[in-house]
Scaffold this active site. Structure first.
Site, PDB file in Angstrom:
ATOM      1  CB  CYS A 327      -0.995   0.011   1.150  1.00 48.20           C
ATOM      2  SG  CYS A 327      -1.067  -1.484   2.099  1.00 48.20           S
ATOM      3  NE  ARG A 356       2.905  -8.573   5.869  1.00 45.24           N
ATOM      4  CZ  ARG A 356       1.606  -8.602   5.657  1.00 45.24           C
ATOM      5  NH1 ARG A 356       0.846  -9.367   6.406  1.00 45.24           N
ATOM      6  NH2 ARG A 356       1.054  -7.861   4.730  1.00 45.24           N
ATOM      7  CD  GLN A 374      -1.034  -9.632   1.010  1.00 46.22           C
ATOM      8  OE1 GLN A 374      -1.006  -8.482   0.591  1.00 46.22           O
ATOM      9  NE2 GLN A 374      -1.326  -9.921   2.254  1.00 46.22           N
ATOM     10  CG  ASP A 376      -2.011  -6.015  -2.090  1.00 47.24           C
ATOM     11  OD1 ASP A 376      -3.177  -5.802  -1.705  1.00 47.24           O
ATOM     12  OD2 ASP A 376      -1.024  -5.368  -1.695  1.00 47.24           O
ATOM     13  CG  HIS A 378      -3.623  -0.840  -2.505  1.00 47.92           C
ATOM     14  ND1 HIS A 378      -2.445  -1.521  -2.714  1.00 47.92           N
ATOM     15  CD2 HIS A 378      -3.995  -1.097  -1.223  1.00 47.92           C
ATOM     16  CE1 HIS A 378      -2.113  -2.147  -1.596  1.00 47.92           C
ATOM     17  NE2 HIS A 378      -3.039  -1.920  -0.684  1.00 47.92           N
ATOM     18  CE  LYS A 458      -9.215  -8.132   7.364  1.00 49.00           C
ATOM     19  NZ  LYS A 458      -8.025  -8.500   8.153  1.00 49.00           N
ATOM     20  CG  HIS A 504      -5.883  -1.477   1.830  1.00 47.39           C
ATOM     21  ND1 HIS A 504      -4.527  -1.385   1.947  1.00 47.39           N
ATOM     22  CD2 HIS A 504      -6.385  -0.349   2.376  1.00 47.39           C
ATOM     23  CE1 HIS A 504      -4.220  -0.247   2.561  1.00 47.39           C
ATOM     24  NE2 HIS A 504      -5.327   0.399   2.834  1.00 47.39           N
TER      25      HIS A 504
HETATM   26 ZN   LIG Z   1      -2.999  -2.628   1.225  1.00 43.29          ZN
END
Ligand SMILES: [Zn+2]
Ligand SMILES: [Zn+2]
Length: 630
Positions: A327, A356, A374, A376, A378, A458, A504
């Site tokens: 992000c 991580r 991911q 992922d 945005h 979320k 997200h």
């Molecule tokens: Zn994110």
């Protein structure tokens, strides 16, 4: 069943007596009582006119009391068998309990059997379980003379002046209760494993030995549970991964899986599938840096909130961080050029690798890793576009879950936590938008108050697998902090600067974790389009090797993943091995098949198909082998 009862009019009666007056059978079956909503021992005195309910063993409360009492039973058995062992804590957990012990020698599997036997013996002694309240200082003295230094430490940290100690026979433990009235109420249990655990969960403290167990209201439930954990062991992705030659994890890179050719194939097919959907759902892919100056994380707020979970390094006196999420990089990218309302929505998708620094004790196969990717993305949009974007995302989740046959879905809405970034008005509006989108999609929503991320509320789409375990895969969050922290802007129709809404979202979540879940859900029998080897040709003797080779070549030419097993082994052995490898199509060729140009297909379900030509076979499997989005 829940039976209500009212206390006797005479003062001084127990909860059990109050229940018995109303329902004798319930009083006999009960393991505890609920008095004015509070869970108490059956022996607890009740005041006049109080509402008393029996807690039966097969209720959620009853199971909790059974498991809690069985933990004590185990501790007593351990201390009778192994004098000198100290007890620490023994809480109830999902489906069972554990107790942490201090003992120089390690408990062996044989010890567990011995402990179980001793527990049964204490059950048959039918010891009364009684509660004594005493001043904390007296309890400290008591446990000090018993040599229980951990209990003394626990007591010293308790604010109350009066504490309760329970005894069964001459064995005592510090506890708030409630417990079953006698050890004979217990008996349906099993000790499942032993593991190391640090005192108070801190690696600086002493290592204790944790014995896990499970307890149930009846034998049938216990057997059902033991069957489920055995099945879960068989399906464990940490077992199946190496067995199917998909991945392995080594000490040289803790928490960072090596994907072998078969695993990398599955991995890339999943990414390809999602990438295919992105075209239709209007996403554009970006490639962003892995390592940034920590200034970026300070702006996003991650440096403060996520600092300990990041890989940090200093180069040329400048601090850098490896990204734990995409992000902040996407916000930075968004801000590098000017945007008008006409450009929005912008949907940046990124399959970048993330790192991580998860504590080593928490790492677990592919489900808890330090290195992951991911699916992922945005989304940056105007407030007017928010509902449409959420609706489109939910449609994509449904399409993907449908493709994998994930049918049991539960949806949760996780709202503002105590510690949060951003303005309250933004949070309220975001939570309302998420709730609206779920309502429009017809979902029954469970709200989890305060469970949202620190930067926004979320939605989680939880999938229930064949073992009835729940996994959150897809998530969508509205960001109430980052757009303002990065000073993101677009120009409105009225030519005014405005902050875009940031979403997200991920559908599979981490690809690593998704593979683990899919492996356990399917027991390794991936759908045909994901199977690393879709067909294996098994020859009977070397006479068919040439024909077998031709079959493989034809299948490969038609885009199928095929292999030849022409080893000089018995057919039964080859089939068994292919079965273990979960090969969807085993194609047997003997002399007759070779002469007729046919194959005899056998499915991993054991079903046998009539002999057919390779073209007939391909016609049959073509649709099944196709990626679902095509
Ligand atoms: Zn994110
Ligand atoms: Zn207790």
């Amino acid at each position: 069943m829940s039976v209500g009862a009212t206390a006797p009019t005479e003062a001084g009666g127990s909860a059990r007596e109050a229940i018995a007056r109303h329902d004798r059978k319930a009083a006999d079956r009960a393991v505890a009582a609920r008095v004015d909503g509070k869970l108490v021992d059956l022996s607890a005195p009740v005041a006049n006119g109080t509402r008393v309910e029996p807690v039966l063993p097969d209720s959620a409360d009853g199971l909790e009391v059974l498991r809690h009492s069985t933990a004590h039973l185990m501790a007593q058995a351990v201390q009778e068998l192994f004098p000198g062992t100290q007890v620490t804590i023994g809480p109830v957990i999902a489906d069972g309990f554990y107790y942490d012990f201090v003992r120089a020698e390690a408990f062996t599997p044989e010890d567990l059997t011995k402990i179980e036997k001793k527990m049964k013996e204490i059950v048959s002694r039918n010891l009364k379980v009684t509660r004594h309240e005493m001043p904390k200082q007296d309890a400290i003295e008591l446990f000090r003379t018993m040599g229980e230094s951990y209990k003394v430490e626990i007591l010293e940290g308790i604010p109350e002046d009066v504490v309760s100690v329970y005894s069964q026979g001459d064995w005592k433990d510090l506890c708030r209760g409630p417990h079953v009235p006698a050890t004979s109420k217990l008996g349906v249990f099993k000790l499942t494993s032993v593991a190391g655990a640090y005192w108070r969960g801190d690696s600086k403290n002493a290592m204790l030995q944790r014995i896990y167990g499970t307890a149930w209201a009846n034998r049938e439930d216990l057997d059902g549970y033991l069957k489920r954990i055995e099945e879960a062991k068989q399906r464990d992705h940490r077992r199946l991964g190496p067995l199917l030659d998909l991945f392995s994890i080594h000490p040289i890179a803790p928490g960072s899986p090596f994907f072998h050719p078969n695993g990398a194939l599955v991995y890339n097919l999943l990414v390809r599938y999602i990438r295919g959907l992105y075209g239709r759902y209007g996403y554009t892919e970006v490639i962003t840096p892995l390592i940034y100056k920590t200034e970026l994380w300070k702006t996003s707020g991650h440096y403060e909130a996520f600092h300990d979970d990041m890989f940090l390094m200093t180069q040329d006196e400048e601090e850098y961080g490896v990204k734990p999420m995409n992000c902040p990089g996407h916000c930075y990218l968004f801000a590098t050029r000017k945007h008008s309302y006409r450009d929005l929505p912008i949907r940046y998708a990124d399959f970048s690798r993330l790192h991580r620094f998860e504590p080593s004790g928490t790492l677990q196969g592919l489900t808890r890793v330090r290195s992951m990717t991911q699916d992922d993305a945005h989304i940056y949009c105007t407030p007017d576009q928010l509902d449409g974007e959420l609706g489109s995302f939910i449609a994509m989740v449904r399409e993907v879950y449908g493709a994998f046959g994930f049918e049991k879905i539960e949806v949760t809405l996780q709202t503002r936590p105590e510690k949060f970034l951003g303005r309250v008005e933004l949070w309220d509006a975001a939570e309302a938008a998420l709730a609206r989108s779920l309502e429009a999609a017809g979902y029954a929503v469970k709200v989890l108050p305060g469970e949202g991320a620190f930067y926004g509320p979320k939605i989680g789409f939880d999938f229930r697998d064949v073992l009835e375990r729940s996994w959150t895969l897809a998530t969508v969050q509205i960001d109430c902090a980052m757009p303002e922290r990065f000073g993101l802007e677009y120009t409105t129709r009225e030519d005014q600067p405005a902050t875009p809404v940031m979403i997200h979202r991920a559908v599979l979540g981490s690809i690593e974790r998704f593979i683990a879940i899919l492996l356990e859900h399917t027991a390794g029998a991936f759908p045909l389009w994901l199977a690393p080897v879709q067909a294996k040709v098994l020859t009977l003797t070397e006479r068919q090797e040439a024909f077998g080779g031709e079959v493989v070549a034809t299948l490969r030419a038609r885009g199928l993943r095929a292999e030849l097993d022409a080893r000089n082994e018995k057919l039964g052995y080859k089939i068994r091995q292919a079965q273990l490898e979960k090969i969807p199509y085993m194609l047997v060729v003997g002399d007759r098949e070779a002469a007729e140009g046919k194959v005899a297909a056998r499915l991993r379900s054991g079903e046998q198909l009539p002999p057919m030509t390779v073209d007939e076979l391909i016609a049959r499997v073509a649709a099944e082998a196709k990626e679902p989005s095509c």
